[in-house]
Enzyme design. Structure first.
Site, PDB file in Angstrom:
ATOM      1  N   SER A   1     -36.845  11.368 -48.868  1.00  0.00           N
ATOM      2  CA  SER A   1     -36.132  11.274 -50.149  1.00  0.00           C
ATOM      3  C   SER A   1     -37.137  11.229 -51.272  1.00  0.00           C
ATOM      4  O   SER A   1     -38.224  10.694 -51.104  1.00  0.00           O
ATOM      5  CB  SER A   1     -35.271  10.011 -50.188  1.00  0.00           C
ATOM      6  OG  SER A   1     -36.085   8.865 -50.176  1.00  0.00           O
TER       7      SER A   1
ATOM      8  N   VAL B   1     -34.624   6.030 -64.457  1.00  0.00           N
ATOM      9  CA  VAL B   1     -33.916   7.049 -65.226  1.00  0.00           C
ATOM     10  C   VAL B   1     -34.822   8.256 -65.360  1.00  0.00           C
ATOM     11  O   VAL B   1     -35.967   8.125 -65.782  1.00  0.00           O
ATOM     12  CB  VAL B   1     -33.532   6.539 -66.626  1.00  0.00           C
ATOM     13  CG1 VAL B   1     -32.793   7.633 -67.392  1.00  0.00           C
ATOM     14  CG2 VAL B   1     -32.668   5.288 -66.545  1.00  0.00           C
TER      15      VAL B   1
ATOM     16  N   LYS C   1     -29.917   8.438 -62.543  1.00  0.00           N
ATOM     17  CA  LYS C   1     -30.181   6.997 -62.478  1.00  0.00           C
ATOM     18  C   LYS C   1     -30.252   6.590 -61.012  1.00  0.00           C
ATOM     19  O   LYS C   1     -29.391   6.959 -60.223  1.00  0.00           O
ATOM     20  CB  LYS C   1     -29.089   6.202 -63.192  1.00  0.00           C
ATOM     21  CG  LYS C   1     -29.063   6.422 -64.690  1.00  0.00           C
ATOM     22  CD  LYS C   1     -27.991   5.554 -65.330  1.00  0.00           C
ATOM     23  CE  LYS C   1     -27.921   5.783 -66.829  1.00  0.00           C
ATOM     24  NZ  LYS C   1     -29.128   5.344 -67.509  1.00  0.00           N
TER      25      LYS C   1
ATOM     26  N   ASP D   1     -22.488  -3.182 -71.816  1.00  0.00           N
ATOM     27  CA  ASP D   1     -23.841  -3.154 -72.385  1.00  0.00           C
ATOM     28  C   ASP D   1     -23.836  -2.305 -73.650  1.00  0.00           C
ATOM     29  O   ASP D   1     -24.628  -1.375 -73.808  1.00  0.00           O
ATOM     30  CB  ASP D   1     -24.826  -2.596 -71.360  1.00  0.00           C
ATOM     31  CG  ASP D   1     -26.281  -2.805 -71.782  1.00  0.00           C
ATOM     32  OD1 ASP D   1     -26.530  -3.672 -72.643  1.00  0.00           O
ATOM     33  OD2 ASP D   1     -27.174  -2.112 -71.254  1.00  0.00           O
TER      34      ASP D   1
END
Length: 963
Positions: free
Chosen positions: A705, A711, A725, A816
């Site tokens: 992977s 980000v 993300k 947020d």
């Protein structure tokens, strides 16, 4: 030669000295003052000495040049300056104060409405003849200097709206003649000095809008001469001193927004000269003293936004001068006394958001010039009082969310009405409104009732109508009146679930309408091509009707149309290809029709869910099954044998490659299996396609992977750039996290960043978001940008939050909300990023209080999260309005007079037109509601958006809450 030079220099010095003598000391001092000031507008252009001065030695007293200058007044002989008035000159700078020693006879000094900063020069207190000192609406800062007690002749001290800090100057009480003291709108802190109860001549006391704390001194009750006192919008402790009931001359008392608790002292009923009492926005408890009925002079009584209980005193029927009675937002019970309807002066009755029961006084409106009634969100029953509009001046009637019954015939000819909100009741009968007799009506909401008889046919004559909603009147029936679309400023027309039949009227003129909601009716016929004339249309819902024919291609030309719902009709034909190039389209729902052909390949359609297209057996293309256009790609029928050979070879090659990859996979070990989930039309890539798209990463043999940062950006095989993300998750949290991510992925709105898909294994998950090109709000805050763009940004943010809070079930709190999480797309439309992401991160660590019970719907933890979103939205508005200057200053803002803040905001945004100033005031009021320290005072995001859209009065801003 030396002698000649000496004589020449002596002559020059003598001449220069004579010039200096010719300039009088007042003019010289004022020119020195001018040199301290910044005068960009050259308002003091005439402050200069003539180039040729005469010798004034013949007169006993020299006339001052300054006496002819702007803002200067002198005695009759023009020899002594007695007044300096520099108000409203747009002057800046810092005053040194050295000039003031000469003005021993100065009576009036006015520096108000300027931008003068720095500390107040202590030399001003040497002006011992001064009677009026006005330094209001400047930016003087620091502690208020000592020494003002030397101004024994002072009558007026006005320092309103500055930036003073530190304690209030206690020595002011030593001024025996002081009548007006205004220190409001700064940052004074600490308690009110108890010495302020010792003024002997004071008539006006204004200390509101500071940061004062401590208890209100009981000594203020000794102020026998004060007629006007405002000390609210501070952060006191404790209760209202009963001793205030001794202020025998008080006419105006305002202690609103002051953090006061406890009961209202009945001693206030001793204030027999009192005309206005404002105690709203505190934490007062208990019942309203019935003794208030003895204040016969009382004109305005506002006790709203507290925790008052009990009923309205029956004795209030004795308050014959009462014009305003505001008890909204309390916990009051009982019935509204019939005597309230008999008050001859009553103009405004605000009792919404309580627990009142029974009926409204049936005499309401028959004895006074009633203008505004808001009794919404109670448990009221019965009918509308028959004479409620008898005076012809009623312009607001707000009764929603009660249990009213009967008809609304008292309003049939109420020509003064502007706003009418009767939704969520049990009204019945025909709608008797004669719109041709209602010239000013702008807002009508009759939804969720039992009306019949159709929409009045003369509604097309309501030329000021902006908002009309009769949805969820299932037996209303009738047709849509001709000419309705021609109303010049109509923005919202909603008539869903009303049993309306017939065809849609033609859109001959459609200037401003943005929302048309007609779902769940019995409409038939075709969709008019003239829809294209509605160039401001954003949302169109015709679902669940009997519409036939094709989808008009002209709809695709509407520049801001984002949502079209045509589902569950009988439409046929293809989806016009022109929709594929629409930049505004977010959703085109044509499910369960007879649509044929292929779905357009535009970017908007790639991001729509398959549910928008199902139920059309002959419709194909992404996100449905592929279209059969490419069947003949391997050759004609005559070459079928060759094709079969090629297919067999290709199949064998695939098998060999599969075996090879299988061996390689087994050799590496099955450490983790990657899976790909796509939302709303993202092409069905494999996990490997996505993983190999991550830039500047390498796959190792041990960990198959990539490892991009938290980000990053990636370019997918079709060339689409996405934001990625990365989140780490554990086996035990995968199920609940996956369910929440799917909810986020299905949230689609033009003001939300789209979650396009996720790629995951048992250890990691990569979330793929749409990438927008124009930066974020934090980058724009400090720059100059026009008010129109700011307003559009505020409304866009509100629209996105409203969708998360009210169109998603259960609601999704953003969690947020800050300026860096507001990004701009290619059309500079604001979009909310990171919504729900904070909760997602909490789930990785175990559970989040607001997210472990999504299936239970609305719970207290979720309510707190939504409330915090509203609060943060209010702070963001203030940040936008002030260029970032008031980022986290909500407490200070709530305690500062609003006219002061508005003036600062007007200047910040450089607006002067009445329309822009009105918009700013509206947005500012919404921000103040959202940042209220009491969560019960906050509006829902749905109400906040209605306020911002100008379709709901600011007074209703907190009326229809969730939960």
């Amino acid at each position: 030669m030396e002698i000649v030079k000496f004589l020449y220099l002596n002559l020059v010095a003598t001449f220069t000295f004579s010039l200096v003598l010719a300039i009088d000391p007042y003019s010289e001092a004022l020119l020195s003052l001018k040199s301290d000031l910044v005068d960009d507008g050259n308002t003091l252009h005439d402050w200069k000495v003539p180039s040729q001065q005469g010798n004034s030695s013949n007169s006993t007293a020299q006339e001052s040049y300054a006496c002819s200058w702007t803002g200067i007044k002198c005695n009759k002989d023009s020899t002594v300056v007695t007044s300096i008035d520099l108000s409203m000159k747009k002057l800046g700078g810092v005053i040194s104060g050295k000039q003031f020693n000469i003005f021993t006879n100065l009576v009036d000094l006015n520096l108000s409405y300027n931008f003068i900063s720095g500390q107040l020069p202590v030399e001003i207190f040497n002006l011992t003849s001064l009677k009026s000192l006005d330094i209001s609406r400047n930016n003087f800062s620091g502690k208020f200097p000592g020494g003002i007690s030397s101004l024994q002749n002072l009558l007026v001290l006005d320092a309103f709206s500055n930036s003073f800090s530190g304690p209030l100057p206690a020595e002011l009480w030593l001024l025996p003649n002081l009548k007006v003291l205004n220190l409001a709108g700064s940052y004074f802190s600490g308690p009110i000095p108890s010495e302020y109860g010792s003024f002997t001549s004071l008539e006006f006391l204004h200390l509101a809008g500071n940061s004062l704390s401590g208890k209100i001194p009981s000594e203020l009750g000794n102020l026998k001469t004060v007629t006007h006192m405002e000390i609210g919008y501070n952060i006191y402790d404790g209760f209202i001193p009963p001793q205030l009931g001794n202020m025998s001359q008080i006419q105006y008392l305002d202690i609103a927004g002051a953090n006061l608790s406890g009961p209202i002292p009945k001693q206030l009923s001793n204030l027999t000269s009192l005309q206005s009492l404002f105690l709203f926005r505190n934490q007062l408890t208990g019942s309203i003293p019935s003794e208030f009925s003895s204040i016969k002079t009382l004109t305005n009584l506002d006790l709203s936004d507290n925790y008052l209980s009990g009923s309205i005193p029956e004795s209030f029927s004795e308050l014959k001068n009462l014009r305003l009675l505001s008890l909204m937002y309390n916990e009051m019970t009982g019935t509204v006394p019939e005597g309230i309807g008999g008050l001859p002066s009553l103009e405004t009755l605000l009792i919404w958001n309580n627990h009142f029961s029974g009926s409204l006084p049936q005499s309401l409106g028959s004895n006074s010039k009633l203008k505004w009634v808001d009794a919404s969100t109670n448990y009221l029953v019965g009918s509308i009082p028959p004479d409620i509009c008898a005076s012809g001046e009623l312009y607001k009637l707000i009764l929603f969310s009660n249990k009213f019954t009967g008809g609304i015939s008292p309003l049939s000819d109420c020509s003064s009405i502007v706003r009418l909100r009767l939704e969520d009741n049990s009204f019945s009968g025909r709608i008797p409104l004669r719109f041709s007799h209602l010239p000013d009506i702008s807002y009508v909401d009759l939804s969720q009732n039992n009306f019949v008889g159709g929409i009045p046919s003369d509604i097309s004559q309501a030329y000021q109508l902006r908002y009309f909603n009769v949805s969820h009147n299932p037996r209303l029936g009738g047709t849509i009146p001709e000419g309705i679309w021609s109303l010049p400023i109509l923005q919202n027309f909603s008539s869903s679930s009303c049993g309306i039949s017939g065809d849609l009227p033609q859109f001959e003129s459609c200037k401003s309408i943005s929302v048309i909601d007609l779902d769940r009716n019995n409409l038939s016929g075709t969709i008019p091509n003239s829809f294209a004339k509605c160039q401001d249309l954003e949302k169109m819902n015709l679902s669940n009707n009997n519409m036939t024919g094709h989808i008009p291609e002209e709809l695709a030309s509407i520049p801001v149309l984002s949502v079209i719902d045509l589902s569950n009709n009988k439409l046929n034909g293809p989806i016009p290809e022109k929709f594929g190039s629409s930049s505004s389209l977010q959703l085109l729902n044509v499910s369960f029709n007879n649509i044929t052909g292929s779905i357009p390949a535009g970017r908007s359609f790639k991001l729509m869910a398959s549910s928008a297209f199902v139920g059309n057996s002959e419709l194909c293309g992404a996100p449905l099954k592929p279209c059969p256009d490419s069947i003949g790609i391997l050759g004609s029928k005559g070459t079928w044998r060759l094709t079969r050979i090629l297919l067999l070879c290709l199949g064998l090659l695939v098998i060999l490659l599969g075996v090879g990859f299988g061996i390689l996979y087994l050799r590496r070990g099955i450490r983790s299996q990657w899976k790909m989930v796509s939302f709303a039309g993202l092409p069905q890539f494999t996990a490997n396609d996505v993983l190999t798209s991550f830039s500047d990463t390498k796959t190792t043999a041990e960990v198959p992977s990539p490892s991009p940062p938290l980000v990053s950006k990636a370019v997918l095989p079709t060339g689409i750039t996405v934001v990625v993300k990365k989140i780490e998750w554990e086996q035990r949290s995968i199920k609940v996290m996956s369910e929440f991510i799917i909810r986020l992925g299905n949230a689609r709105h033009k003001n939300l960043i789209r979650l396009l898909g996720l790629c995951h294994n048992n250890q990691l998950v990569y979330l793929l978001y749409d990438c927008v090109p124009n930066g974020n709000l934090a980058e724009r805050i400090g720059r100059k940008w026009d008010w129109e763009a700011k307003f559009r940004t505020v409304v866009g943010i509100a629209s996105g939050l409203r969708f998360l809070h009210h169109d998603c079930y259960p609601a999704i709190p953003h969690g947020d909300l800050r300026s860096s999480n507001i990004v701009f797309d290619e059309n500079m439309e604001p979009r909310l990023a990171e919504f729900g992401f904070k909760h997602l991160l909490k789930l990785t660590k175990g559970s989040s209080p607001a997210t472990t019970k999504w299936e239970t719907g609305y719970n207290e933890a979720l309510k707190e999260e939504l409330t915090m979103d509203v609060f943060k939205f209010g702070e963001m508005i203030l940040e936008i309005l002030t260029g970032g200057r008031l980022t986290n200053a909500s407490a200070t803002i709530q305690n500062k007079p609003r006219n002061v803040l508005l003036r600062e905001i007007y200047d910040e945004n450089e607006v002067s037109s009445p329309s822009s100033m009105q918009e700013i005031k509206l947005v500012f009021e919404v921000a103040m509601l959202c940042t209220s320290s009491m969560s019960n005072d906050q509006p829902s995001m749905e109400d906040a958006l209605k306020l911002l859209s100008g379709i709901k009065p600011i007074e209703d801003g907190r009326a229809s809450k969730e939960g």
